[in-house]
Design an enzyme around this catalytic site. Structure first.
Site, PDB file in Angstrom:
ATOM      1  N   ASP A  20     -17.836  34.945  24.292  1.00 47.14           N
ATOM      2  CA  ASP A  20     -18.022  33.271  24.189  1.00 47.14           C
ATOM      3  C   ASP A  20     -18.659  32.957  22.756  1.00 47.14           C
ATOM      4  O   ASP A  20     -17.872  31.940  22.483  1.00 47.14           O
ATOM      5  CB  ASP A  20     -19.088  32.968  25.349  1.00 47.14           C
ATOM      6  CG  ASP A  20     -18.652  31.642  25.649  1.00 47.14           C
ATOM      7  OD1 ASP A  20     -17.484  31.277  25.330  1.00 47.14           O
ATOM      8  OD2 ASP A  20     -19.216  30.827  26.453  1.00 47.14           O
ATOM      9  N   CYS A 244     -18.008  24.283  20.200  1.00 48.72           N
ATOM     10  CA  CYS A 244     -16.705  23.904  20.647  1.00 48.72           C
ATOM     11  C   CYS A 244     -15.742  23.456  19.489  1.00 48.72           C
ATOM     12  O   CYS A 244     -16.286  22.690  18.732  1.00 48.72           O
ATOM     13  CB  CYS A 244     -17.320  22.516  21.633  1.00 48.72           C
ATOM     14  SG  CYS A 244     -15.828  21.854  22.428  1.00 48.72           S
ATOM     15  N   ASN A 253     -23.202  27.892  23.971  1.00 56.41           N
ATOM     16  CA  ASN A 253     -23.846  28.465  24.989  1.00 56.41           C
ATOM     17  C   ASN A 253     -25.430  28.269  24.585  1.00 56.41           C
ATOM     18  O   ASN A 253     -25.919  28.049  23.462  1.00 56.41           O
ATOM     19  CB  ASN A 253     -23.680  29.944  24.843  1.00 56.41           C
ATOM     20  CG  ASN A 253     -22.359  30.381  25.323  1.00 56.41           C
ATOM     21  OD1 ASN A 253     -21.390  30.553  24.359  1.00 56.41           O
ATOM     22  ND2 ASN A 253     -21.941  30.570  26.648  1.00 56.41           N
TER      23      ASN A 253
END
Lengths: 316, 316
Positions: A20, A244, A253
């Site tokens: 991620d 993002c 995160n």
């Protein structure tokens, strides 16, 4: 706060920074650099990784080395390697590479799922059946991940029933674990409580993992809520790697070291050594060529005391 | 979590950005700019300010305009203006300027107090007696603030009894409120519980305010703990203004908009309008000429939805 479950005395932290964290970064790490980072994390005591995704290299070039990465870590013992797979082809690659579990992911909002994997939720779930069949008897565990589980950046609020329906579908696929993904940082303490209570009703056999983003600064406040509900599994990324792509400056995160710092100070065992984790974060920062958002790596652990003279000078 | 007190339904947020936020910033704002920022915060619903310090202009040049700032806000109604004072001279200036309350501050650790105000804790407390006498009958309220209440960057752990002893001294001075300052971000949830319980035992007449820094990323996790203990008063700084001069990159106070976002999402009334607060944070950022650490101001409130096309492009 909800006191129906005792606060866990032991928490499992899954490191998702390699997946991620890296998938949206402009700088792509070499397999060698990823391996060095993973080894530093393992040395700190991390035992569960969401290591990569077996997706199209064209879609996510940063993770194009998924199979090579798993192969390069073959000698590491006692660690669980997990990988995301979007389809049967990805599952075949993951199976061949030798991961311990595959994570099947779907969004709880139709718009996000369509934009992410170009199909509706029902089509995603139907595809999972084929993947589960492929993995039957392979020894590779099937896990579920529900993206936008606390809200969708396109649709707004996400009905808790949509999350529950997907969780039940994961149970039918044989999954024992499901991760609730706070994809764009829309989780709040009341939503955490609502979603966990609902899952315990409709899918009591599933063990939920909470995956928060710190986009709006309350990622660890949501962890506090999760702890008060007795949830003992969290996902985080070293240094807070990630972010993002459509919200510059917004963090991704929650940072692994900030999470481990909080848990350790609360007397909750993670099996992870904070100073060694901070060292791994320093490596991640050097590899990425930038400061990462984690706070504890900048300030040091709580009792890393100041040099008096340096402080006196700085206060000048 | 501690359930001995109900979660508050209403929380008072005191804005300390103009004082704690600005005192260490390299860029000094003009009085005019400070007034514009305060008015933007008042327009957002902020009603309690720790506005400035009546300290030596040589020691803290950024706050040299303390009296002018209070005077320039004379027309603002329904707002409580508080100011730090270190000594009788400062109290005289604060009294003449027309503040609503003065905050007497002392560290719970000897080393920090010596470095901060060049005397020991007993000498600080003795000085407060003279200040309290000066203010008697003036209508100006005396409040206490205990710095390094959760740990000292020089000494490490701070005995909870030291905090309790100072709190009792503040009661003797006629204070009804005391702020526990997490000066360098060493507070943790268990320490919050320990300190609040102790204060409730030894100084039950005092209403405690919690003043957290986000230096190690867990400022809002500590707020969650405070809420679970029924604490309804918190101090924060707009944008997360401030920081620590001897820890580059470390954030200072918890950000007002992140705090208000959390509280609002939890259904706790603050009387503050989040979008207007975010606007005020934008002004603070422009005035300081840099991005501030607050997260909600970057990402927007929870339901500020994305434009689909822009996102699709960004995801590339």
């Amino acid at each position: 706060m909800d006191q129906s479950q005792p606060m866990p005395s032991r928490v499992h932290v899954t490191e998702v920074g390699l997946r991620d964290g890296l998938q949206n970064e402009a700088r792509h790490l070499s397999t060698e650099d990823k391996v060095a980072l993973v080894r530093a994390l393992v040395a700190a005591g991390v035992r569960e990784f969401e290591l990569t995704s077996f997706v199209s290299p064209r879609a996510v070039p940063a993770l194009a080395d998924a199979a090579e990465l798993v192969a390069a870590l073959e000698d590491v013992q006692g660690v669980h390697w997990s990988a995301l797979v979007p389809n049967v082809r990805g599952a075949e690659r993951a199976l061949a590479a030798g991961v311990d579990s595959v994570v099947l992911f779907v969004s709880a909002s139709q718009t996000h799922n369509a934009r992410n994997v170009n199909r509706d939720i029902a089509a995603s779930l139907a595809g999972f059946t084929e993947i589960a069949r492929l993995l039957e008897g392979s020894g590779v565990e099937v896990r579920g991940a529900i993206a936008t589980a606390f809200g969708c950046p396109f649709e707004g609020d996400v009905d808790v029933a949509a999350v529950g329906d997907i969780a039940r579908a994961f149970v039918d696929l044989g999954a024992r674990r499901v991760s609730l993904g706070d994809t764009t940082g829309m989780a709040t303490p009341p939503l955490v409580t609502e979603r966990i209570r609902h899952l315990r009703e409709v899918a009591p056999s599933l063990s939920p993992t909470l995956h928060f983003h710190n986009t709006r600064g309350i990622g660890l406040a949501n962890v506090m809520q999760g702890l008060s509900l007795g949830i003992a599994r969290y996902e985080s990324s070293i240094g807070g790697l990630g972010g993002c792509p459509f919200a510059p400056g917004a963090t991704g995160n929650i940072a692994s070291e900030d999470l481990v710092y909080l848990l350790t100070e609360m007397g909750i065992d993670t099996g992870i050594d904070l100073p060694a984790l901070i060292e791994a974060s320093g490596l991640a920062s050097r590899l990425m060529g930038r400061a990462l958002p984690a706070q504890v790596s900048r300030a040091g652990p709580r009792l890393s005391l100041s040099d008096g003279d340096a402080v006196a000078t700085a206060r000048g």
